[in-house]
Design a protein around this motif. Structure first.
Motif, PDB file in Angstrom:
ATOM      1  N   LEU A  13     -12.484   4.843  -1.466  1.00  0.00           N
ATOM      2  CA  LEU A  13     -11.624   3.667  -1.602  1.00  0.00           C
ATOM      3  C   LEU A  13     -10.356   3.814  -0.769  1.00  0.00           C
ATOM      4  O   LEU A  13      -9.819   4.903  -0.626  1.00  0.00           O
ATOM      5  CB  LEU A  13     -11.234   3.475  -3.068  1.00  0.00           C
ATOM      6  CG  LEU A  13     -12.366   3.252  -4.052  1.00  0.00           C
ATOM      7  CD1 LEU A  13     -11.819   3.232  -5.463  1.00  0.00           C
ATOM      8  CD2 LEU A  13     -13.106   1.975  -3.742  1.00  0.00           C
ATOM      9  N   ASP A  14      -9.872   2.695  -0.253  1.00  0.00           N
ATOM     10  CA  ASP A  14      -8.571   2.712   0.409  1.00  0.00           C
ATOM     11  C   ASP A  14      -7.495   2.395  -0.638  1.00  0.00           C
ATOM     12  O   ASP A  14      -7.797   2.123  -1.802  1.00  0.00           O
ATOM     13  CB  ASP A  14      -8.525   1.744   1.588  1.00  0.00           C
ATOM     14  CG  ASP A  14      -8.770   0.298   1.173  1.00  0.00           C
ATOM     15  OD1 ASP A  14      -8.927   0.029  -0.033  1.00  0.00           O
ATOM     16  OD2 ASP A  14      -8.809  -0.560   2.058  1.00  0.00           O
ATOM     17  N   ALA A  17      -7.768  -1.076  -2.422  1.00  0.00           N
ATOM     18  CA  ALA A  17      -8.835  -1.144  -3.423  1.00  0.00           C
ATOM     19  C   ALA A  17      -8.486  -0.289  -4.633  1.00  0.00           C
ATOM     20  O   ALA A  17      -8.791  -0.658  -5.770  1.00  0.00           O
ATOM     21  CB  ALA A  17     -10.150  -0.700  -2.813  1.00  0.00           C
ATOM     22  N   THR A  20      -6.419  -2.034  -7.270  1.00  0.00           N
ATOM     23  CA  THR A  20      -7.056  -3.060  -8.080  1.00  0.00           C
ATOM     24  C   THR A  20      -7.914  -2.496  -9.207  1.00  0.00           C
ATOM     25  O   THR A  20      -8.380  -3.267 -10.044  1.00  0.00           O
ATOM     26  CB  THR A  20      -7.940  -3.973  -7.207  1.00  0.00           C
ATOM     27  OG1 THR A  20      -8.998  -3.195  -6.633  1.00  0.00           O
ATOM     28  CG2 THR A  20      -7.124  -4.625  -6.109  1.00  0.00           C
TER      29      THR A  20
END
Length: 51
Positions: A13-14, A17, A20
């Motif tokens: 994931l970055d 992301a 969230t």
């Protein structure tokens, strides 16, 4: 936390992301890191320059 959902692969994931995700364990870790970042740091540079 036995009823917490499984964490996804966080390495894939970055940051956008990651922000969230709604996971209780991840939220606790991020809150701890934020708290540590807000604390004053040790004054090691001043100690080294005193000699």
């Amino acid at each position: 936390m036995p009823d917490a959902p499984e964490l996804p692969d966080l390495l894939s994931l970055d940051l956008a992301a990651l922000r969230t995700l709604d996971h209780p364990v991840l939220a606790a870790v991020v809150a701890d890191l934020r708290g540590r970042a807000e604390q004053p740091r040790e004054m090691l540079w001043g100690f080294n320059n005193a000699f």
